[in-house]
Design a protein around this motif. Structure first.
Motif, PDB file in Angstrom:
ATOM      1  N   MET A   1       0.848  -1.167   0.000  1.00 20.05           N
ATOM      2  CA  MET A   1       0.000   0.000   0.000  1.00 20.05           C
ATOM      3  C   MET A   1       0.896   1.234   0.000  1.00 20.05           C
ATOM      4  O   MET A   1       1.888   1.292   0.710  1.00 20.05           O
ATOM      5  CB  MET A   1      -0.901  -0.003   1.235  1.00 20.05           C
ATOM      6  N   LEU A   2       0.540   2.187  -0.802  1.00 17.34           N
ATOM      7  CA  LEU A   2       1.277   3.442  -0.868  1.00 17.34           C
ATOM      8  C   LEU A   2       0.745   4.446   0.144  1.00 17.34           C
ATOM      9  O   LEU A   2      -0.433   4.427   0.479  1.00 17.34           O
ATOM     10  CB  LEU A   2       1.126   4.064  -2.260  1.00 17.34           C
ATOM     11  N   ARG A   3       1.637   5.316   0.616  1.00 16.60           N
ATOM     12  CA  ARG A   3       1.166   6.453   1.404  1.00 16.60           C
ATOM     13  C   ARG A   3       0.361   7.339   0.468  1.00 16.60           C
ATOM     14  O   ARG A   3       0.555   7.343  -0.754  1.00 16.60           O
ATOM     15  CB  ARG A   3       2.355   7.235   1.978  1.00 16.60           C
ATOM     16  N   SER A   4      -0.538   8.111   1.018  1.00 19.61           N
ATOM     17  CA  SER A   4      -1.417   8.956   0.203  1.00 19.61           C
ATOM     18  C   SER A   4      -0.643   9.927  -0.675  1.00 19.61           C
ATOM     19  O   SER A   4      -1.009  10.155  -1.829  1.00 19.61           O
ATOM     20  CB  SER A   4      -2.387   9.721   1.095  1.00 19.61           C
ATOM     21  N   ASP A   5       0.442  10.503  -0.152  1.00 15.75           N
ATOM     22  CA  ASP A   5       1.221  11.436  -0.963  1.00 15.75           C
ATOM     23  C   ASP A   5       1.920  10.727  -2.119  1.00 15.75           C
ATOM     24  O   ASP A   5       2.052  11.273  -3.215  1.00 15.75           O
ATOM     25  CB  ASP A   5       2.211  12.224  -0.105  1.00 15.75           C
ATOM     26  N   TYR A   7       0.726   7.999  -3.628  1.00 18.64           N
ATOM     27  CA  TYR A   7      -0.326   7.674  -4.592  1.00 18.64           C
ATOM     28  C   TYR A   7      -0.699   8.914  -5.405  1.00 18.64           C
ATOM     29  O   TYR A   7      -0.883   8.840  -6.627  1.00 18.64           O
ATOM     30  CB  TYR A   7      -1.558   7.102  -3.896  1.00 18.64           C
ATOM     31  N   ALA A   8      -0.793  10.064  -4.748  1.00 22.97           N
ATOM     32  CA  ALA A   8      -1.128  11.307  -5.451  1.00 22.97           C
ATOM     33  C   ALA A   8      -0.057  11.637  -6.495  1.00 22.97           C
ATOM     34  O   ALA A   8      -0.379  12.043  -7.614  1.00 22.97           O
ATOM     35  CB  ALA A   8      -1.289  12.450  -4.452  1.00 22.97           C
ATOM     36  N   ALA A   9       1.213  11.432  -6.155  1.00 19.96           N
ATOM     37  CA  ALA A   9       2.296  11.667  -7.108  1.00 19.96           C
ATOM     38  C   ALA A   9       2.205  10.692  -8.288  1.00 19.96           C
ATOM     39  O   ALA A   9       2.423  11.068  -9.445  1.00 19.96           O
ATOM     40  CB  ALA A   9       3.653  11.541  -6.412  1.00 19.96           C
ATOM     41  N   PHE A  10       1.876   9.447  -7.998  1.00 21.82           N
ATOM     42  CA  PHE A  10       1.672   8.430  -9.023  1.00 21.82           C
ATOM     43  C   PHE A  10       0.525   8.837  -9.945  1.00 21.82           C
ATOM     44  O   PHE A  10       0.641   8.794 -11.178  1.00 21.82           O
ATOM     45  CB  PHE A  10       1.393   7.094  -8.326  1.00 21.82           C
ATOM     46  N   GLY A  18      -1.458  11.078 -19.893  1.00 19.02           N
ATOM     47  CA  GLY A  18      -2.776  10.822 -20.459  1.00 19.02           C
ATOM     48  C   GLY A  18      -3.500   9.621 -19.884  1.00 19.02           C
ATOM     49  O   GLY A  18      -4.494   9.167 -20.441  1.00 19.02           O
ATOM     50  N   VAL A  19      -3.030   9.124 -18.748  1.00 18.95           N
ATOM     51  CA  VAL A  19      -3.653   7.964 -18.107  1.00 18.95           C
ATOM     52  C   VAL A  19      -4.449   8.436 -16.898  1.00 18.95           C
ATOM     53  O   VAL A  19      -3.953   9.217 -16.086  1.00 18.95           O
ATOM     54  CB  VAL A  19      -2.590   6.932 -17.656  1.00 18.95           C
ATOM     55  N   THR A  20      -5.676   7.955 -16.768  1.00 18.63           N
ATOM     56  CA  THR A  20      -6.518   8.299 -15.633  1.00 18.63           C
ATOM     57  C   THR A  20      -6.764   7.052 -14.791  1.00 18.63           C
ATOM     58  O   THR A  20      -7.271   6.049 -15.297  1.00 18.63           O
ATOM     59  CB  THR A  20      -7.875   8.861 -16.110  1.00 18.63           C
ATOM     60  N   GLY A  25      -6.343  10.619  -6.393  1.00 19.05           N
ATOM     61  CA  GLY A  25      -5.540  10.786  -5.184  1.00 19.05           C
ATOM     62  C   GLY A  25      -6.392  11.140  -3.978  1.00 19.05           C
ATOM     63  O   GLY A  25      -6.182  10.622  -2.878  1.00 19.05           O
ATOM     64  N   ASP A  26      -7.383  12.007  -4.166  1.00 16.22           N
ATOM     65  CA  ASP A  26      -8.279  12.378  -3.060  1.00 16.22           C
ATOM     66  C   ASP A  26      -9.122  11.195  -2.609  1.00 16.22           C
ATOM     67  O   ASP A  26      -9.322  10.990  -1.407  1.00 16.22           O
ATOM     68  CB  ASP A  26      -9.194  13.534  -3.463  1.00 16.22           C
ATOM     69  N   GLN A  27      -9.633  10.412  -3.546  1.00 17.87           N
ATOM     70  CA  GLN A  27     -10.432   9.232  -3.182  1.00 17.87           C
ATOM     71  C   GLN A  27      -9.581   8.215  -2.432  1.00 17.87           C
ATOM     72  O   GLN A  27     -10.043   7.607  -1.467  1.00 17.87           O
ATOM     73  CB  GLN A  27     -11.024   8.593  -4.440  1.00 17.87           C
ATOM     74  N   TYR A  28      -8.350   8.025  -2.879  1.00 25.46           N
ATOM     75  CA  TYR A  28      -7.437   7.087  -2.224  1.00 25.46           C
ATOM     76  C   TYR A  28      -7.197   7.507  -0.777  1.00 25.46           C
ATOM     77  O   TYR A  28      -7.293   6.703   0.140  1.00 25.46           O
ATOM     78  CB  TYR A  28      -6.119   7.039  -2.996  1.00 25.46           C
TER      79      TYR A  28
END
Length: 76
Positions: A1-5, A7-10, A18-20, A25-28
């Motif tokens: 599991m990634l830290r939220s920050d 995941y947001a950077a990812f 161009g990938v969604t 990041g907010d939902q995660y």
């Protein structure tokens, strides 16, 4: 599991290509961090409290809010 920050950077890095992601990041952050979901599941979750500071007084206030019980530390 990634830290939220992380995941947001990812999410941001992929968006730049161009990938969604299905989960923003907010939902995660909302789903993976306790403050984001606790109130919705409080009736079926042990009592929690948290702080946003590393100060001892803030910790003591949170500890007092929890009250006594099996997980309580010995009194000073």
């Amino acid at each position: 599991m990634l830290r939220s920050d992380q995941y947001a950077a990812f999410d941001d890095a992929l968006a730049a290509r161009g990938v969604t992601l299905r989960t923003s990041g907010d939902q995660y952050r909302h789903a993976h961090e306790l403050p984001g979901w606790y109130h919705q599941l409080a009736p079926v979750t042990p009592t929690f409290t948290w702080t946003t500071s590393a100060e001892r007084t803030t910790f003591d206030q949170a500890r007092i809010r929890l009250g006594t019980g099996a997980a309580s530390p010995a009194t000073e």
